[in-house]
Design a protein around this motif. Structure first.
Motif, mmCIF file in Angstrom:
data_model
loop_
_atom_site.group_PDB
_atom_site.id
_atom_site.type_symbol
_atom_site.label_atom_id
_atom_site.label_comp_id
_atom_site.label_asym_id
_atom_site.label_seq_id
_atom_site.Cartn_x
_atom_site.Cartn_y
_atom_site.Cartn_z
ATOM 1 N N LYS A 185 -1.864 -5.168 -5.244
ATOM 2 C CA LYS A 185 -1.886 -6.593 -4.926
ATOM 3 C C LYS A 185 -1.434 -7.386 -6.121
ATOM 4 C CE LYS A 185 -5.264 -7.066 -1.297
ATOM 5 N NZ LYS A 185 -6.321 -7.965 -0.814
ATOM 6 N N ARG A 214 -5.901 2.726 -11.769
ATOM 7 C CA ARG A 214 -6.902 1.819 -11.252
ATOM 8 C C ARG A 214 -7.068 0.784 -12.338
ATOM 9 N NH1 ARG A 214 -10.945 2.992 -7.442
ATOM 10 N NH2 ARG A 214 -12.392 1.267 -7.535
ATOM 11 N N ARG A 274 -1.797 5.714 -0.621
ATOM 12 C CA ARG A 274 -3.218 5.371 -0.549
ATOM 13 C C ARG A 274 -3.694 4.495 -1.694
ATOM 14 N NH1 ARG A 274 -6.520 8.881 2.715
ATOM 15 N NH2 ARG A 274 -5.128 9.887 4.173
ATOM 16 N N VAL A 275 -2.763 3.909 -2.419
ATOM 17 C CA VAL A 275 -3.140 2.987 -3.492
ATOM 18 C C VAL A 275 -2.874 1.570 -3.009
ATOM 19 C CG1 VAL A 275 -2.661 2.230 -5.856
ATOM 20 C CG2 VAL A 275 -2.620 4.668 -5.282
ATOM 21 N N ASN A 276 -3.861 0.706 -3.226
ATOM 22 C CA ASN A 276 -3.763 -0.678 -2.796
ATOM 23 C C ASN A 276 -3.183 -1.499 -3.956
ATOM 24 O OD1 ASN A 276 -4.260 -2.915 -1.153
ATOM 25 N ND2 ASN A 276 -6.313 -3.223 -2.002
ATOM 26 N N SER A 323 0.867 -1.167 0.000
ATOM 27 C CA SER A 323 0.000 0.000 0.000
ATOM 28 C C SER A 323 0.908 1.222 0.000
ATOM 29 C CB SER A 323 -0.876 -0.079 1.234
ATOM 30 O OG SER A 323 -1.512 1.133 1.440
ATOM 31 N N ASP A 382 -5.662 -0.654 -6.881
ATOM 32 C CA ASP A 382 -7.023 -0.282 -6.483
ATOM 33 C C ASP A 382 -8.107 -1.017 -7.274
ATOM 34 O OD1 ASP A 382 -6.527 1.289 -4.340
ATOM 35 O OD2 ASP A 382 -6.693 3.219 -5.391
ATOM 36 N N ASN A 383 -7.934 -2.292 -7.441
ATOM 37 C CA ASN A 383 -8.899 -3.083 -8.195
ATOM 38 C C ASN A 383 -8.852 -4.529 -7.704
ATOM 39 O OD1 ASN A 383 -10.830 -3.248 -10.285
ATOM 40 N ND2 ASN A 383 -9.559 -1.933 -11.562
ATOM 41 N N ASN A 384 -8.711 -4.699 -6.366
ATOM 42 C CA ASN A 384 -8.353 -6.027 -5.865
ATOM 43 C C ASN A 384 -9.470 -7.064 -5.995
ATOM 44 O OD1 ASN A 384 -9.431 -7.022 -3.122
ATOM 45 N ND2 ASN A 384 -9.206 -4.835 -2.797
ATOM 46 N N ARG A 385 -10.692 -6.620 -6.255
ATOM 47 C CA ARG A 385 -11.771 -7.607 -6.295
ATOM 48 C C ARG A 385 -11.637 -8.586 -7.453
ATOM 49 N NH1 ARG A 385 -16.209 -3.489 -3.689
ATOM 50 N NH2 ARG A 385 -14.550 -2.858 -2.274
#
Ligand SMILES: Cc1cc2nc3c(=O)[nH]c(=O)nc-3n(C[C@H](O)[C@H](O)[C@H](O)COP(=O)(O)OP(=O)(O)OC[C@H]3O[C@@H](n4cnc5c(N)ncnc54)[C@H](O)[C@@H]3O)c2cc1C
Ligand code: SF4
Lengths: 80, 463
Positions: B353, B375, B349-351, B346, B393-396
Motif C-alpha cells: 500500500k 514487512r 500474498r504480500v499486501n 497485492s 504487510d504493514n498497512n496499519r
C-alpha cells in the motif's frame, strides 16, 4: 448480490472473512480477496460482514434493508 | 454564476457523463444523492454496466471471482439513460453537444468526462495480433487471458514489471505456470516506488520462481506458421520460448475523441482546475465541462501545485464525487479535489500500500520493520518534508503517515518508532529512474513544472 471493498480503507482485520468465508478470504497475512458477485445463499452472512467491518470498507447492493447496506436497488435495475 | 441558473440545472438540467465505469457511476450516484432531478445520460463504449477493474488482475486470476462478474454495486438508484456499447466520437463545446459514433448527438447543460485510460498495446501491430498476445484492462481482456492460462501454457512472458505485470506474474505462479518477466528498468515497480523498494520487489519475484530479466527490452515477438506466438526476442539477444505474452506497458489516455474540440486534452490527459473544471486549449477554465478519474490531470496544493494524473481507484471515486458536487452547486459552495493519493496492490500474498506521491521523494527511510523481512514501512522525503509512504504487510501504519504527509511533517522522520531497525536510522536515496523513462502504473505522473526550474522561455502575447 454485488459488492466491492475499498481496499484503501480495508485494514485486513479479517472480520468479513470470519463472518462470510465463502465471499471473503485473506490471501497472505493482510491482503483481502473476495468474490464481487456473492451467491444468494450468502445474503445474510454478507449483510453481517458489511455491518461488522470496523472501517466500513464494504459496499454491497441487493441487501434490501439489511444493516449496513448502502443501496436497495435490485440487480441491474437501472441498466438500460 | 447566477444562483437561479444553478437551481434550474439541479431541477431540470441535462447532465451527460461520458465514460461509464468507476468514476462515471460514482458521479451519477453523487448527482442524485445531492438532489439533481434533471435528465442524466451515461455513455460508455464498453457494452457492459460499470464494473470493477482491480479484481481482474487479482481475484479473477486467482479463481476467486469471475472476470465476467465484477459489476460495481450501486450505492443508490440513479435513474439514468444508458447508452452502452457506443463510443463518444466528438464534442462541440459551443453547441454543448456530444457526438456518438453511431451518428447520434446528445445535448448537455453540464458534461462530465470520465473516459479513463486504455492499455498501451504492443507497438508492432502484426506481432500484437498474434494469437496468445494479451493486454489486461477490460473484462473481455481478463476473460480471454484467464481462459488461455487455464489451458496450461508452457510459459507466460510478461512485458513490463509495473503493478499490473507483477500481479499477473504472481497469479500465474500460484497457478503453477512458468513465468518470465522483462523490464527495461533495473527492477520491478521502480517507476512507482523507486529502486530501494524495487529491489525488494525483485527478490519477491525471483524467490517465487519468476525468471526476472531487468535492464532489457523486448525487441520482437515471434509467431509460428499458424499465427500463434511462440517466442520472445530480447535486447540482450536472448530468446525465450513462450506461448502466452502479456503486454503490460502502462496506459494511454482516452482523449483522442476530443481532438479539435478546443478542450485542453491530449496524451497526458485533460487538464482541469482543483474544482475538476476542464481547461480549454488556451488554458482558460470552462464552466460546464468537468473531468474525473484516470483521464484527469489536476493541480494539488499539497504537492506544490503539480498537476497529478493518478491511475488510482480511490482517486476515481473521490474526484467523481467532487466533480459531481461542483457540477450542481453555486461557485461559493464548490470544493477542491485535494484527495491524498493512495493505492494498494497485492502480489505473492504480500499486501502493498502507498499514500502520497512516492515519485516526488528523493530519499527514503525504513521507519518500521525491515526490507529483508519484507514487512516494513518506507517513508519518502522531499526537501525536508514527508511526501509519501509505502508499506509491505504493514498497512496499519499508513493512516498515521497520511496525516504526516497532510501536515507537511519534517523529514528525516525524527521520532522513534517501535520496530525501527538500525538500517532505518538514516535516509538513503530513494533511487527513482530518470523520469523521462516510461514507467507502468497504477501510479502517479507529475506533469507540472517545479517553480525552481527554468525550463521555458516565456514570450508574452502581444495585442
Ligand atoms: C487490471 C487492473 C488492476 C488495477 N488494480 C488497481 C489497484 O490494485 N489499486 C488501484 O488503486 N487501482 C487499480 N487499478 C486502477 C483502477 O482500476 C482505475 O484507477 C479506475 O478504473 C479508474 O476509473 P475511471 O472511471 O477513471 O476509468 P476507467 O475505469 O478506465 O473507465 C473509463 C471508461 O470509459 C470508456 N471510454 C473510453 N473512451 C470512451 C469514449 N470515447 N466514449 C465512451 N466511453 C469511453 C472506457 O472504455 C471505460 O469503460 C487497476 C486497473 C486495472 C486495469
Ligand atoms: S472486515 Fe473490513 S477491514 Fe476487515 S478485512 Fe474485511 S473489509 Fe477489510
Amino acid at each position: 448480490m454485488r459488492l466491492v471493498v475499498d481496499l484503501n480503507k480495508c485494514q485486513g482485520y479479517a472480520q468479513c472473512a470470519f463472518l462470510a468465508p465463502d465471499v471473503f478470504a485473506m490471501h497472505g497475512e493482510e491482503s483481502l480477496i473476495y468474490n464481487p458477485r456473492a451467491d444468494e445463499e450468502q445474503r445474510e452472512r454478507l449483510a453481517r460482514a458489511v455491518a461488522a467491518c470496523p472501517v466500513q470498507a464494504i459496499t454491497a447492493d441487493g441487501l434490501d434493508g439489511m444493516g449496513g447496506s448502502t443501496a436497495s436497488a435490485p440487480e441491474a435495475s437501472d441498466a438500460r | 454564476m447566477p444562483a437561479d441558473h444553478v437551481e434550474w440545472i439541479r431541477r431540470e438540467g441535462r447532465i451527460v457523463i461520458v465514460g461509464a465505469s468507476l468514476a462515471g457511476l460514482r458521479a451519477a450516484e453523487t448527482l442524485r444523492a445531492e438532489g439533481f432531478t434533471g435528465e442524466l445520460t451515461l455513455i460508455g463504449d464498453e457494452p457492459y454496466e460499470p464494473y470493477d477493474r482491480p479484481p481482474l488482475s487479482k481475484a479473477a486470476l486467482l479463481g476467486m471471482a469471475s472476470p465476467r462478474h465484477t459489476e460495481l454495486p450501486h450505492r443508490r438508484e440513479i435513474d439514468a439513460k444508458w447508452r452502452l456499447g457506443v463510443p463518444a466520437s466528438g464534442l462541440d463545446l459551443s453547441a454543448k453537444r456530444v457526438r456518438l459514433a453511431d451518428g447520434d448527438e446528445v445535448e448537455y447543460d453540464r458534461l462530465l468526462i470520465a473516459t479513463g485510460v486504455r492499455a498501451r498495446p504492443w507497438p508492432k501491430e502484426a506481432e500484437a495480433r498474434l494469437d496468445g498476445v494479451f493486454l489486461l484492462r477490460t473484462r473481455d481482456d481478463a476473460t480471454r487471458l484467464l481462459q488461455k492460462l487455464k489451458a496450461g501454457p508452457r510459459r507466460v512472458f510478461i512485458i513490463g514489471a509495473g503493478f499490473a505485470g507483477c500481479e499477473v506474474a504472481s497469479a500465474c505462479r500460484e497457478m503453477g505456470l512458468q513465468v518470465t518477466m522483462a523490464e527495461r528498468a533495473g527492477a520491478p515497480l521502480v517507476g512507482a516506488l523507486g529502486g530501494v523498494i524495487g529491489a525488494v520487489a525483485a527478490d519477491l519475484q525471483t524467490e517465487n520462481g519468476v525468471d526476472l530479466r531487468t535492464r532489457v527490452t523486448v525487441t520482437a515477438l515471434e509467431g509460428d506458421t499458424s499465427g500463434r506466438v511462440r517466442a520472445v526476442h530480447l535486447s540482450d539477444e536472448s530468446v525465450v520460448e513462450a506461448d502466452v505474452v502479456v503486454v503490460s506497458l502502462g496506459s494511454l489516455r482516452n482523449t483522442e475523441w476530443l481532438t479539435g474540440s478546443g478542450l485542453g486534452a491530449g496524451p497526458r490527459g485533460i487538464a482541469c482546475d482543483a474544482g475538476c473544471r476542464a481547461f480549454d486549449f488556451r488554458g482558460i477554465v470552462t464552466d460546464d465541462v468537468f473531468v474525473a478519474g484516470d483521464v484527469a490531470r489536476s493541480p494539488h496544493a499539497l504537492f506544490g501545485y503539480q498537476f497529478l494524473s493518478l491511475e488510482h481507484w480511490g482517486n476515481a471515486v473521490a474526484q467523481a464525487e467532487t466533480a459531481a458536487h461542483n457540477m450542481i452547486c453555486r461557485g461559493a459552495d464548490r470544493r477542491p479535489h485535494l484527495w491524498t493519493p493512495a493505492f494498494w496492490s497485492s502480489q505473492f500474498r504480500v499486501n502493498i500500500k502507498s499514500v502520497g506521491v512516492p515519485p516526488m521523494g528523493d530519499q527514503i527511510m525504513i521507519t518500521q520493520g525491515s526490507l529483508a523481512e519484507r514487512r516494513f514501512v518506507g517513508v519518502y522525503g522531499y526537501q525536508g518534508r514527508v511526501i509519501a509512504a509505502v508499506s509491505f504487510d504493514n498497512n496499519r501504519w499508513l493512516e498515521f503517515y497520511r496525516r504526516q504527509i497532510e501536515r507537511g511533517a519534517p523529514f528525516p522522520v525524527e521520532f522513534p518508532t517501535m520496530d525501527r531497525r538500525p538500517e532505518g536510522r538514516q535516509p538513503v536515496p530513494a533511487d527513482f529512474p530518470d523520469p523521462s523513462l516510461p514507467t507502468h502504473g497504477p501510479t502517479v505522473t507529475l506533469s507540472g513544472y517545479s517553480p525552481a526550474d527554468q525550463q521555458l522561455v516565456f514570450t508574452p502575447a502581444r495585442h
